[in-house]
Enzyme design. Structure first.
Site, PDB file in Angstrom:
ATOM      1  N   ARG A 255      27.852 -92.978  14.265  1.00  0.00           N
ATOM      2  CA  ARG A 255      26.416 -93.464  14.345  1.00  0.00           C
ATOM      3  C   ARG A 255      26.136 -94.946  14.093  1.00  0.00           C
ATOM      4  O   ARG A 255      27.265 -95.403  13.364  1.00  0.00           O
ATOM      5  CB  ARG A 255      25.652 -92.642  13.173  1.00  0.00           C
ATOM      6  CG  ARG A 255      25.504 -91.015  13.353  1.00  0.00           C
ATOM      7  CD  ARG A 255      24.238 -90.959  14.406  1.00  0.00           C
ATOM      8  NE  ARG A 255      24.099 -89.404  14.604  1.00  0.00           N
ATOM      9  CZ  ARG A 255      24.726 -88.730  15.576  1.00  0.00           C
ATOM     10  NH1 ARG A 255      25.615 -89.125  16.330  1.00  0.00           N
ATOM     11  NH2 ARG A 255      24.175 -87.420  15.759  1.00  0.00           N
ATOM     12  N   GLU A 284      18.387 -97.049  18.069  1.00  0.00           N
ATOM     13  CA  GLU A 284      18.462 -96.526  19.154  1.00  0.00           C
ATOM     14  C   GLU A 284      16.988 -96.020  19.507  1.00  0.00           C
ATOM     15  O   GLU A 284      16.392 -95.597  18.970  1.00  0.00           O
ATOM     16  CB  GLU A 284      19.545 -95.246  19.500  1.00  0.00           C
ATOM     17  CG  GLU A 284      20.959 -95.596  19.005  1.00  0.00           C
ATOM     18  CD  GLU A 284      21.880 -94.344  19.200  1.00  0.00           C
ATOM     19  OE1 GLU A 284      21.315 -93.287  19.785  1.00  0.00           O
ATOM     20  OE2 GLU A 284      22.940 -94.743  18.919  1.00  0.00           O
ATOM     21  N   HIS A 302      24.886 -93.997  24.136  1.00  0.00           N
ATOM     22  CA  HIS A 302      24.779 -92.962  23.279  1.00  0.00           C
ATOM     23  C   HIS A 302      25.293 -91.670  24.162  1.00  0.00           C
ATOM     24  O   HIS A 302      24.436 -90.690  24.109  1.00  0.00           O
ATOM     25  CB  HIS A 302      23.820 -92.421  22.182  1.00  0.00           C
ATOM     26  CG  HIS A 302      24.024 -91.630  21.048  1.00  0.00           C
ATOM     27  ND1 HIS A 302      23.489 -91.727  20.046  1.00  0.00           N
ATOM     28  CD2 HIS A 302      24.938 -90.838  21.123  1.00  0.00           C
ATOM     29  CE1 HIS A 302      23.846 -90.734  19.295  1.00  0.00           C
ATOM     30  NE2 HIS A 302      24.914 -90.176  19.906  1.00  0.00           N
TER      31      HIS A 302
HETATM   32  O1  LIG Z   1      26.113 -87.906  18.941  1.00  0.00           O
HETATM   33  C1  LIG Z   1      25.973 -86.777  19.025  1.00  0.00           C
HETATM   34  C2  LIG Z   1      26.093 -85.815  18.389  1.00  0.00           C
HETATM   35  O2  LIG Z   1      25.894 -85.864  16.999  1.00  0.00           O
HETATM   36  O3  LIG Z   1      26.083 -84.675  18.802  1.00  0.00           O
END
Ligand SMILES: O=CC(=O)O
Length: 338
Positions: A255, A284, A302
């Site tokens: 993250r 984001e 992402h």
């Molecule tokens: O970032 C994606 C997830 O946490 O599945």
């Protein structure tokens, strides 16, 4: 109390679903439902707040007092104490993500509401992406591609050398499902692996560093694979980055907020660290503009989890978790105790 039928309540849930099906609350449809919505509608009556003109709090107070299960995703909204207060019958949250930072887990624990997540379905794809970003950064794949496309090869000659992956010392931050897959892949490339995590892993022979700065000081590349919690927020700060050093590489598929983004951008801009491969960001979809001009940075929007194969596996595990809950069976991927 039985849920009100659409004819009893204006702005109710869609009428084309059988009311015999178990109800699942959805505040904002996860991307999974854009692809596999029909599979879900055949098995569950989806109570979609986003289909109603009512604000979320009014929708929940009017339609979701008796709902027992909720489906959510990392793309929001945050499942906080206020939302949970409006769904007093809730007994299960299923998230389509591996990460849990969009859910107030402490409040879920307090209320005794279990959470199920994507389990292991994304781990291989995310690990592939971490390795892809690392190779791209070290061997300058994207930067060299730009060089060729801009016609600079013929105009300016050979491109600067990249750096070998084999033999690199890799520090993995968070040796859970994803981190372990990253380690397995990079061992096969001839890298040596060390790690930092909340606790030493008993069955793992890689060197363990309780202190992430020390891990950075002993690594050529740090790969961030842990979850975002209050403990890991901004854990990778300037001090850690300086320990990684001028040639050091940082890869983040966890993250964005695990790294202090502002400090990382400064370190990259003045060459205090070597390069970065980033699939996640603090705000984001907003990305610091300074990064756009840096050739030593490779970025993704992402997308590390997004493959058709992992989405199909996600559909299966989400449906199986909901079905297990509604038939009083154990969840397939309970996430609270991780
Ligand atoms: O970032 C994606 C997830 O946490 O599945």
């Amino acid at each position: 109390m039985a849920a009100k039928s659409p004819s009893q309540a204006p702005h109710g849930p869609p009428e084309n679903q059988s009311s015999d099906l178990p109800e699942v609350l959805v505040l904002k449809p996860p991307p999974l439902l854009n692809i596999y919505g029909d599979d879900f509608s055949k098995k569950f009556r989806l109570l979609k707040a986003s289909d109603s003109p009512l604000p979320i709090d009014q929708f929940l107070a009017t339609h979701a007092r008796s709902v027992r299960a909720m489906l959510c995703s990392g793309s929001g909204p945050r499942i906080n104490a206020e939302i949970l207060r409006l769904v007093p019958s809730l007994e299960l949250i299923v998230t389509t993500s591996a990460g849990l930072n969009h859910i107030d887990l402490a409040e879920c624990r307090r209320l005794g509401i279990p959470v199920a997540n994507a389990g292991d379905v994304f781990s291989e794809d995310v690990a592939d992406m971490a390795v892809g970003l690392l190779i791209d950064v070290l061997r300058k794949v994207s930067a060299a591609d730009r060089y060729v496309r801009q016609g600079l090869w013929a105009a300016k000659g050979d491109y600067p050398l990249g750096s070998k992956l084999g033999g690199k010392r890799i520090g993995i931050v968070g040796l859970g499902r994803i981190g372990s897959q990253v380690a397995k892949r990079l061992e096969a490339f001839g890298c040596s692996i060390s790690y930092n995590s909340r606790k030493r892993k008993e069955f793992v022979s890689y060197p363990f560093y309780a202190n992430v700065r020390e891990l950075a000081a002993n690594s050529n590349a740090l790969i961030i694979c842990c979850g975002l919690t209050e403990q890991t927020r901004h854990m990778i700060n300037r001090e850690v980055l300086l320990a990684l050093g001028k040639e050091g590489v940082i890869v983040n598929i966890g993250r964005g907020a695990i790294i202090h983004e502002k400090e990382m951008v400064q370190c990259l801009a003045v060459g205090e660290i070597g390069s970065a491969g980033l699939d996640v960001f603090e705000n984001e979809p907003n990305v610091p503009k300074e990064l756009f001009a840096l050739d030593n940075v490779v970025m993704g929007p992402h997308v590390a989890v997004f493959t058709p194969e992992s989405f199909q596996a996600l559909r299966d595990i989400v449906i199986e978790n909901l079905e297990a809950f509604f038939s009083n069976k154990p969840l397939l991927s309970p996430a609270m105790d991780e």
